[in-house]
Design a protein around this motif. Structure first.
Motif, mmCIF file in Angstrom:
data_model
loop_
_atom_site.group_PDB
_atom_site.id
_atom_site.type_symbol
_atom_site.label_atom_id
_atom_site.label_comp_id
_atom_site.label_asym_id
_atom_site.label_seq_id
_atom_site.Cartn_x
_atom_site.Cartn_y
_atom_site.Cartn_z
ATOM 1 N N SER A 82 0.809 -1.215 0.000
ATOM 2 C CA SER A 82 0.000 0.000 0.000
ATOM 3 C C SER A 82 0.850 1.277 0.000
ATOM 4 O O SER A 82 0.600 2.208 -0.762
ATOM 5 N N THR B 175 2.744 4.260 -3.011
ATOM 6 C CA THR B 175 2.273 5.514 -3.621
ATOM 7 C C THR B 175 2.534 6.723 -2.727
ATOM 8 O O THR B 175 2.498 7.854 -3.187
ATOM 9 N N ARG C 210 0.149 4.008 -9.733
ATOM 10 C CA ARG C 210 0.151 2.541 -9.696
ATOM 11 C C ARG C 210 -0.944 1.957 -10.590
ATOM 12 O O ARG C 210 -2.087 2.410 -10.547
ATOM 13 N N THR D 3 -3.268 -3.314 -4.639
ATOM 14 C CA THR D 3 -2.619 -3.332 -3.328
ATOM 15 C C THR D 3 -3.115 -4.563 -2.567
ATOM 16 O O THR D 3 -4.234 -5.040 -2.784
ATOM 17 N N THR E 44 -4.985 9.858 -4.693
ATOM 18 C CA THR E 44 -4.021 8.893 -4.143
ATOM 19 C C THR E 44 -3.017 8.408 -5.192
ATOM 20 O O THR E 44 -2.020 7.794 -4.847
ATOM 21 N N ASP F 166 -3.402 5.972 -6.870
ATOM 22 C CA ASP F 166 -3.499 4.512 -6.850
ATOM 23 C C ASP F 166 -4.687 4.073 -7.691
ATOM 24 O O ASP F 166 -5.552 4.881 -8.042
ATOM 25 N N ASP G 293 -7.947 1.411 -2.382
ATOM 26 C CA ASP G 293 -6.996 0.810 -1.442
ATOM 27 C C ASP G 293 -7.388 1.205 -0.021
ATOM 28 O O ASP G 293 -7.343 2.385 0.328
ATOM 29 N N LYS H 244 -4.795 3.355 2.555
ATOM 30 C CA LYS H 244 -4.377 4.760 2.508
ATOM 31 C C LYS H 244 -4.717 5.481 3.801
ATOM 32 O O LYS H 244 -5.846 5.396 4.288
#
Ligand code: VNL
Length: 393
Positions: free
Chosen positions: A133, A136, A144, A148, A356, A358, A388, A391
């Motif tokens: 996780s 990032t 990404r 995750t 994020t 992500d 995710d 975060k």
């Protein structure tokens, strides 16, 4: 209009002169836009390198991207899964090759080692494989396209609770993604009234599963939850069967890294019935995936794409579309062009979260079944648009 094209012309002349006199490698605006792809092409994680390399080549062959008349060129470098090498190669790609983006990163330590270079040089860095996780958060220039471990580990804990599994043991690889998987799986089990009676870990390098499997046998849980990085699943399954755990009534549940499509078909009957959660199966039912799997197999002697391939295929797509948006500029402009991309991947719909950086994606629950004589991860349930959960901000 005339003035603009004149100044353009003068600009090109100046650049040509600059090159001729100083001998400096000033990038002229007809030079290719270079992307540095660092992968473990050799060593323990070589299947990850092979899959991502093949997927990126497929995307390039299908799209032949050019941006404002400039070709896009991918430079592949082998880091053998050694973080010090990853960092050195990244440095060279940035300084000598003037890449607009770095990409790849087979394992978390490689991504972590490179993040400071991305930050210092303001070079966007697209993580196509590594899945801890925190990656990032290691640099504002990380994007990404893999997944995750918290994202996929919570769903399998939910499935276990719904299926009356209360007493479990966890077994993970002893580094970033394994520690994430253990934590998010165990916390959700306990939240649902379950019990984690032992937490076992094996080393990333050269693991031997026999001693931990003996412990699992002795603990006799209802289920064993496993995370191991891509490439270790086949050995694990072999030892699981050799120790007779499949016959001992201990149910095997895992993240999809263990029933990796790269190796699954060779695992044999021991894999049948194993339930996992993950973001991609080669068996995913969609027109986009069918097209991807067929093209990938055709270009690679029948090799089946796994989740690493899809991380690579989507990752190069995100970079190329980002370059289109930035008109070939790197740095912050490219980063901005990559944020917020929403598209249909072979895995299903995905979003690169602008906050994020992500990936937001569907997480599927799958069961290993025999389909047309081959073993497949057959999806039977889905949780849509999962962020995710790891975060902190
Ligand atoms: C990682 C995570 C690597 C999941 C994996 O395979 C994997 C990592 C090489 O973050 O190191 O399946």
């Amino acid at each position: 209009m005339h003035y603009r094209s004149l100044s353009h012309h003068l600009c090109a002349v100046t650049l040509t002169l600059g090159l001729g006199l100083g001998g400096h490698a000033v990038a002229a605006d007809t030079d290719p836009l270079k992307i540095g792809l660092i992968l473990p092409m050799t060593g323990q994680q070589s299947s990850t390198g092979r899959q991502i390399d093949a997927a990126v080549k497929l995307y390039m062959a299908q799209n032949h991207p050019t941006i404002n008349g400039r070709k896009v060129e991918v430079i592949v470098k082998d880091d053998a899964g050694t973080p010090d090498t990853t960092r050195r190669l990244a440095q060279e790609l940035v300084v000598n090759d003037k890449v607009v983006a770095l990409a790849g990163f087979g394992i978390t330590p490689s991504a972590m080692a490179t993040a400071p270079i991305a930050t210092q040089s303001k070079t966007p860095m697209v993580v196509m494989a590594a899945a801890t996780s925190a990656i990032t958060e290691a640099s504002p220039f990380v994007i990404r396209t893999s997944f995750t471990l918290p994202q996929v580990s919570v769903s399998i804990a939910e499935w276990a609770a719904k299926n009356n599994i209360k007493k479990v043991v966890t077994l993970v690889s002893d580094y970033g993604p394994g520690i994430d998987a253990e934590k998010y799986f165990a916390n959700r089990m306990v939240l649902n009234g379950g019990q984690v009676i032992d937490k076992l870990r094996t080393p990333l390098r050269a693991p031997d599963f026999a001693p931990v499997l003996q412990k699992v046998r002795d603990a006799a849980p209802e289920a064993l939850f496993v995370f191991l990085p891509s490439g270790q699943g086949a050995l694990f399954m072999k030892q699981f069967a050799e120790r007779g755990l499949d016959k001992a009534g201990i149910r095997l549940i895992a993240t999809g890294d263990v029933t990796d499509d790269d190796q699954l078909n060779d695992m044999g009957d021991v894999a049948l019935g194993v339930v996992t959660s993950h973001h991609y199966s080669a068996n995913h039912k969609s027109a986009a995936n069918q097209k991807f799997v067929e093209a990938f197999k055709k270009a690679n002697n029948g090799m089946r794409p796994n989740f690493m391939s899809v991380g690579g295929y989507d990752g190069i797509r995100v970079i190329v579309e980002g370059l289109k948006a930035s008109k070939g500029q790197g740095g912050e402009a490219l980063l901005a062009g990559m944020k917020g991309q929403l598209f249909e991947s072979p895995r299903g719909p995905v979003l690169i979260d602008g906050q994020t950086r992500d990936i937001v994606q569907d997480v599927y629950i799958r069961k290993v079944e025999r389909v047309g004589g081959e073993l497949h991860n057959v999806e039977f349930d889905v949780q849509k648009a999962v962020k995710d959960p790891g975060k902190t901000k």
